[in-house]
Design a protein around this motif. Sequence first.
Motif, PDB file in Angstrom:
ATOM      1  N   VAL A 162      37.011  76.732  46.198  1.00  0.00           N
ATOM      2  CA  VAL A 162      36.503  77.121  45.215  1.00  0.00           C
ATOM      3  C   VAL A 162      37.229  75.889  44.288  1.00  0.00           C
ATOM      4  CG1 VAL A 162      35.823  79.465  44.999  1.00  0.00           C
ATOM      5  CG2 VAL A 162      38.126  79.157  44.397  1.00  0.00           C
ATOM      6  N   ALA A 199      43.731  84.255  45.820  1.00  0.00           N
ATOM      7  CA  ALA A 199      43.275  83.131  46.755  1.00  0.00           C
ATOM      8  C   ALA A 199      44.303  83.182  48.135  1.00  0.00           C
ATOM      9  CB  ALA A 199      43.853  81.687  46.169  1.00  0.00           C
ATOM     10  N   LEU A 242      38.324  81.031  40.493  1.00  0.00           N
ATOM     11  CA  LEU A 242      38.720  81.987  41.599  1.00  0.00           C
ATOM     12  C   LEU A 242      38.521  83.544  41.214  1.00  0.00           C
ATOM     13  CD1 LEU A 242      40.335  82.430  44.017  1.00  0.00           C
ATOM     14  CD2 LEU A 242      42.459  82.355  42.746  1.00  0.00           C
ATOM     15  N   ARG A 277      36.159  85.778  43.313  1.00  0.00           N
ATOM     16  CA  ARG A 277      36.716  87.308  43.969  1.00  0.00           C
ATOM     17  C   ARG A 277      35.835  88.219  43.736  1.00  0.00           C
ATOM     18  NH1 ARG A 277      39.190  86.448  48.065  1.00  0.00           N
ATOM     19  NH2 ARG A 277      37.323  87.031  48.288  1.00  0.00           N
ATOM     20  N   LEU A 295      39.298  83.048  49.998  1.00  0.00           N
ATOM     21  CA  LEU A 295      38.947  81.829  49.004  1.00  0.00           C
ATOM     22  C   LEU A 295      40.045  80.876  49.028  1.00  0.00           C
ATOM     23  CD1 LEU A 295      37.625  83.820  46.071  1.00  0.00           C
ATOM     24  CD2 LEU A 295      36.222  82.479  47.900  1.00  0.00           C
ATOM     25  N   ALA A 325      41.858  78.072  46.685  1.00  0.00           N
ATOM     26  CA  ALA A 325      41.551  77.490  45.417  1.00  0.00           C
ATOM     27  C   ALA A 325      41.852  76.155  45.193  1.00  0.00           C
ATOM     28  CB  ALA A 325      42.409  78.162  44.426  1.00  0.00           C
ATOM     29  N   LEU A 372      47.530  81.475  41.473  1.00  0.00           N
ATOM     30  CA  LEU A 372      46.175  81.583  41.965  1.00  0.00           C
ATOM     31  C   LEU A 372      46.391  82.505  43.388  1.00  0.00           C
ATOM     32  CD1 LEU A 372      45.528  77.626  41.937  1.00  0.00           C
ATOM     33  CD2 LEU A 372      44.348  79.423  40.576  1.00  0.00           C
ATOM     34  N   THR A 383      39.908  76.171  37.618  1.00  0.00           N
ATOM     35  CA  THR A 383      40.142  76.760  38.935  1.00  0.00           C
ATOM     36  C   THR A 383      40.346  78.161  38.962  1.00  0.00           C
ATOM     37  OG1 THR A 383      40.796  74.484  39.662  1.00  0.00           O
ATOM     38  CG2 THR A 383      41.509  76.511  40.992  1.00  0.00           C
TER      39      THR A 383
END
Length: 337
Positions: free
Chosen positions: A169, A227, A196, A200, A207, A209, A222, A192
Amino acid sequence: MTNPLTTLPVSVVQAPMAGGPSTPALAVAVARAGGLGMLAAGYKSTEAVAEEVREVAAHTDRFGVNLFVPERDPSDPAALAAYARALAPVAAELGVPAPEPGEYVDDEYSAKLDHLTAHPVPLVSFTFGLPTADDVARLRHAGSGVVLHATSVDEVVTAARLRPDAIVVQGREAGGHRATHGQDADPEDITTADLLVAARRATDIPLVAAGGITGREGAAELLARGAAAVQMGTLFLTAAEAGTRPAHRAALLDGEHTETVVTRAFSGRAARALRNRFTERMAVHQVVGYPQVHYMTAPLRAASSADAEGLNLWAGTGFAACREGTAAEVVELFRGV
């Protein structure tokens, strides 16, 4: 074949950076330090990609290869012709032939995919769009993990339908090209962190980031938000193993360039770069037109190779954190996060 994203000693992915910065030496150095090294297949022949894969595979199995998905949105011939005319004075000043719009090329997508299916690598990622379900199935059957990119929640939802092993992402802070699914799309103005969190909620797929990550604190935030890993490109541009042009490397470090701008001037696709004379001069002329604009400006960039004011100085918003050093030193910054 084990998906390397599931066994990373350090939760760092080196972004694939086409056009020179991503080298086999960089991918190997990142992998040896505990991260995931990535090769960029963009703008290379299938044979060149195969050679780079062999070189990296001789040293590590913690790496992947990134492919450019062919454009779904065709470029407008009239817009390309207009941009060629706008570039002509620049070409004359540099002493190179005036650019002409060329035919669309797909970066040997099918040939590269066929090669990676026949000679599997641990992971294959896709940018500029999504592969077909059949492409994903072929790679999975060959034993490769599959990673997709998304720059908005809608793109995350669409990518998730293919059930990849992970989705990168990419927020607005990211340097270089945004991975929008189609060149016509204007990149969504979302950070970001916010992308994220929204992603989610939308999917249970792991994921990664990407965008604006400059140190442990940002990475930790993150990872805490869900992430599985963080992906960085800009910090690796000044690593010793990167193939970054000397003028680009110097511009990231010299403190004279202080601002980034999202521009289509170099390639016809939206990309974040250090603001320079070329981005300013061509701002009013830029058009949607990938990859034709990339190939029209390539001779101009080559003629300006020693002049940062004429180069595509890709950089994320956190470029001030760039330092001279090795890729291992960059990865080490995030160990234990």
